[in-house]
Motif scaffolding. Structure first.
Motif, PDB file in Angstrom:
ATOM      1  N   ALA A  45       0.810  -1.217   0.000  1.00  0.00           N
ATOM      2  CA  ALA A  45       0.000   0.000   0.000  1.00  0.00           C
ATOM      3  C   ALA A  45       0.846   1.272   0.000  1.00  0.00           C
ATOM      4  O   ALA A  45       0.442   2.286  -0.570  1.00  0.00           O
ATOM      5  CB  ALA A  45      -0.928   0.003   1.215  1.00  0.00           C
ATOM      6  N   ALA A  46       2.024   1.219   0.633  1.00  0.00           N
ATOM      7  CA  ALA A  46       2.828   2.431   0.833  1.00  0.00           C
ATOM      8  C   ALA A  46       3.165   3.167  -0.468  1.00  0.00           C
ATOM      9  O   ALA A  46       2.880   4.366  -0.594  1.00  0.00           O
ATOM     10  CB  ALA A  46       4.093   2.102   1.618  1.00  0.00           C
ATOM     11  N   PRO A  47       3.776   2.507  -1.471  1.00  0.00           N
ATOM     12  CA  PRO A  47       4.111   3.259  -2.688  1.00  0.00           C
ATOM     13  C   PRO A  47       2.894   3.712  -3.484  1.00  0.00           C
ATOM     14  O   PRO A  47       2.941   4.755  -4.148  1.00  0.00           O
ATOM     15  CB  PRO A  47       4.967   2.272  -3.498  1.00  0.00           C
ATOM     16  CG  PRO A  47       4.637   0.927  -2.960  1.00  0.00           C
ATOM     17  CD  PRO A  47       4.281   1.128  -1.529  1.00  0.00           C
ATOM     18  N   ILE A  48       1.785   2.960  -3.401  1.00  0.00           N
ATOM     19  CA  ILE A  48       0.563   3.363  -4.110  1.00  0.00           C
ATOM     20  C   ILE A  48      -0.012   4.625  -3.480  1.00  0.00           C
ATOM     21  O   ILE A  48      -0.401   5.576  -4.169  1.00  0.00           O
ATOM     22  CB  ILE A  48      -0.473   2.216  -4.095  1.00  0.00           C
ATOM     23  CG1 ILE A  48       0.050   1.020  -4.898  1.00  0.00           C
ATOM     24  CG2 ILE A  48      -1.812   2.688  -4.662  1.00  0.00           C
ATOM     25  CD1 ILE A  48      -0.812  -0.215  -4.807  1.00  0.00           C
ATOM     26  N   GLY A  49      -0.066   4.632  -2.154  1.00  0.00           N
ATOM     27  CA  GLY A  49      -0.542   5.825  -1.459  1.00  0.00           C
ATOM     28  C   GLY A  49       0.334   7.023  -1.759  1.00  0.00           C
ATOM     29  O   GLY A  49      -0.151   8.144  -1.938  1.00  0.00           O
ATOM     30  N   LEU A 167      10.640   8.573   6.129  1.00  0.00           N
ATOM     31  CA  LEU A 167       9.245   8.205   6.371  1.00  0.00           C
ATOM     32  C   LEU A 167       8.506   7.941   5.062  1.00  0.00           C
ATOM     33  O   LEU A 167       7.624   7.090   5.001  1.00  0.00           O
ATOM     34  CB  LEU A 167       8.543   9.316   7.154  1.00  0.00           C
ATOM     35  CG  LEU A 167       8.965   9.466   8.619  1.00  0.00           C
ATOM     36  CD1 LEU A 167       8.306  10.685   9.238  1.00  0.00           C
ATOM     37  CD2 LEU A 167       8.614   8.214   9.414  1.00  0.00           C
ATOM     38  N   SER A 168       8.884   8.674   4.026  1.00  0.00           N
ATOM     39  CA  SER A 168       8.278   8.466   2.712  1.00  0.00           C
ATOM     40  C   SER A 168       8.556   7.050   2.207  1.00  0.00           C
ATOM     41  O   SER A 168       7.647   6.339   1.773  1.00  0.00           O
ATOM     42  CB  SER A 168       8.825   9.501   1.721  1.00  0.00           C
ATOM     43  OG  SER A 168       8.398   9.227   0.419  1.00  0.00           O
ATOM     44  N   GLY A 169       9.806   6.622   2.274  1.00  0.00           N
ATOM     45  CA  GLY A 169      10.149   5.285   1.818  1.00  0.00           C
ATOM     46  C   GLY A 169       9.638   4.200   2.735  1.00  0.00           C
ATOM     47  O   GLY A 169       9.222   3.132   2.284  1.00  0.00           O
ATOM     48  N   LEU A 170       9.662   4.452   4.045  1.00  0.00           N
ATOM     49  CA  LEU A 170       9.282   3.438   5.027  1.00  0.00           C
ATOM     50  C   LEU A 170       7.776   3.221   5.104  1.00  0.00           C
ATOM     51  O   LEU A 170       7.298   2.082   5.114  1.00  0.00           O
ATOM     52  CB  LEU A 170       9.808   3.840   6.406  1.00  0.00           C
ATOM     53  CG  LEU A 170       9.471   2.918   7.589  1.00  0.00           C
ATOM     54  CD1 LEU A 170      10.131   1.556   7.400  1.00  0.00           C
ATOM     55  CD2 LEU A 170       9.914   3.538   8.895  1.00  0.00           C
ATOM     56  N   LEU A 171       7.006   4.320   5.125  1.00  0.00           N
ATOM     57  CA  LEU A 171       5.576   4.223   5.406  1.00  0.00           C
ATOM     58  C   LEU A 171       4.685   4.677   4.260  1.00  0.00           C
ATOM     59  O   LEU A 171       3.469   4.511   4.325  1.00  0.00           O
ATOM     60  CB  LEU A 171       5.236   5.049   6.656  1.00  0.00           C
ATOM     61  CG  LEU A 171       5.978   4.668   7.942  1.00  0.00           C
ATOM     62  CD1 LEU A 171       5.624   5.640   9.057  1.00  0.00           C
ATOM     63  CD2 LEU A 171       5.651   3.233   8.360  1.00  0.00           C
ATOM     64  N   GLY A 172       5.276   5.292   3.232  1.00  0.00           N
ATOM     65  CA  GLY A 172       4.452   5.754   2.123  1.00  0.00           C
ATOM     66  C   GLY A 172       3.658   6.995   2.445  1.00  0.00           C
ATOM     67  O   GLY A 172       2.552   7.185   1.937  1.00  0.00           O
ATOM     68  N   VAL A 173       4.198   7.851   3.315  1.00  0.00           N
ATOM     69  CA  VAL A 173       3.521   9.100   3.659  1.00  0.00           C
ATOM     70  C   VAL A 173       4.265  10.259   3.016  1.00  0.00           C
ATOM     71  O   VAL A 173       5.481  10.213   2.851  1.00  0.00           O
ATOM     72  CB  VAL A 173       3.447   9.300   5.185  1.00  0.00           C
ATOM     73  CG1 VAL A 173       2.562   8.236   5.808  1.00  0.00           C
ATOM     74  CG2 VAL A 173       4.827   9.268   5.825  1.00  0.00           C
ATOM     75  N   GLY A 174       3.523  11.304   2.658  1.00  0.00           N
ATOM     76  CA  GLY A 174       4.150  12.448   2.004  1.00  0.00           C
ATOM     77  C   GLY A 174       5.090  13.220   2.906  1.00  0.00           C
ATOM     78  O   GLY A 174       6.071  13.781   2.452  1.00  0.00           O
ATOM     79  N   GLY A 175       4.767  13.241   4.188  1.00  0.00           N
ATOM     80  CA  GLY A 175       5.639  13.942   5.138  1.00  0.00           C
ATOM     81  C   GLY A 175       5.217  15.357   5.460  1.00  0.00           C
ATOM     82  O   GLY A 175       5.969  16.100   6.086  1.00  0.00           O
ATOM     83  N   GLY A 176       3.991  15.749   5.041  1.00  0.00           N
ATOM     84  CA  GLY A 176       3.530  17.093   5.347  1.00  0.00           C
ATOM     85  C   GLY A 176       3.476  17.369   6.838  1.00  0.00           C
ATOM     86  O   GLY A 176       3.731  18.488   7.286  1.00  0.00           O
TER      87      GLY A 176
END
Length: 272
Positions: A45-49, A167-176
């Motif tokens: 799910a992470a890279p898709i998100g 965090l982007s690579g680990l969890l797929g979050v943008g980091g805002g």
């Protein structure tokens, strides 16, 4: 497969609408939505998100650039470091089992939602959404209108880029939820400029992370493409409503929903 792609596009539209109404940080719900809606694992799910959030952020960043709100030098500096660190996060994600990864994500989601709640509470009290500012190594030069680049400023922005990339690579979050508080603490930019600059960073770092995931062969484009298209359409359709519906109460509602999603994600991970 067609049904799953259509469902993915619909879920993407929901995320796009959330992003339009709540701003940067709203995309953190993309991963839980993919886990529960499509039955994907955290790693899937992470890279898709991230693809969907990155495209939606790109739309916002372009609009910010047209309005002169993006501090593009700072955005590029943070993003370059973030892109360099993202593959390490992706590598770590593939070494961790799904359960601890989901628990880490749930913790990050709760943290992000608590920050959103506190910011909304400040607005409801009539206070500045930026809160109190004490440490500002990056300040605007009043004559040039540009940030003064000093060693403390570069160090603060570099750390921001490193954390958002990991965090982007680990969890797929943008980091805002990392970038916005950091720019708020380390700079004297106004909130509109902070959000626009954050969107530019998210768009760039997300692109780097998606490329890394594609090279590693873990990007499921047959799900990711319709999800991302749905997110952009949802963003564009909901954007005209943002001025009427968006506000601190909606931000608090999002925070409650996000905390609920974190609890469900943690429970699913622990109970199987």
């Amino acid at each position: 497969m067609i049904e799953q792609q259509m469902l993915g596009a619909g879920l993407g539209a929901v995320i796009g609408a959330v992003l339009a109404l709540t701003g940067a940080g709203g995309g953190i719900l993309a991963v839980p939505l993919l886990v529960f809606g499509l039955g994907l694992s955290m790693v899937e799910a992470a890279p898709i998100g991230l693809l969907a959030v990155g495209l939606a952020a790109l739309v916002g960043a372009v609009l910010g650039l047209r309005q002169g709100l993006v501090r593009y030098r700072a955005a590029l500096f943070i993003a370059v470091i973030g892109i360099a660190c993202a593959p390490f996060g992706l590598m770590l994600a593939h070494r961790l089992p799904n359960t601890p990864l989901a628990l880490v994500f749930a913790g990050v989601l709760v943290y992000a939602c608590l920050r959103i709640w506190r910011k909304a509470a400040r607005e409801l009290r009539g206070e500045s959404p930026c809160g109190e500012r004490e440490i500002m190594p990056c300040v605007l030069n009043p004559l040039q209108g540009r940030l003064r680049w000093t060693l403390p400023c570069a160090r603060a922005l570099a750390f921001t880029g490193m954390l958002s990339g990991l965090l982007s690579g680990l969890l797929g979050v943008g980091g805002g939820f990392v970038i916005i508080p950091a720019l708020n603490r380390y700079t004297n930019l106004n909130m509109k400029s902070i959000v626009a600059t954050s969107l530019a960073v998210i768009a760039l770092v997300s692109t780097g992370s998606v490329v890394s995931a594609s090279v590693a062969g873990v990007m499921h484009w047959w799900v990711g493409a319709p999800f991302a298209v749905g997110a952009v359409l949802g963003l564009l359709l909901a954007r005209p409503l943002a001025s009427k519906l968006a506000g601190p109460r909606l931000q608090q509602l999002f925070a409650v929903v996000g905390c609920g999603a974190a609890v469900l994600l943690a429970a699913k991970a622990l109970l199987g």
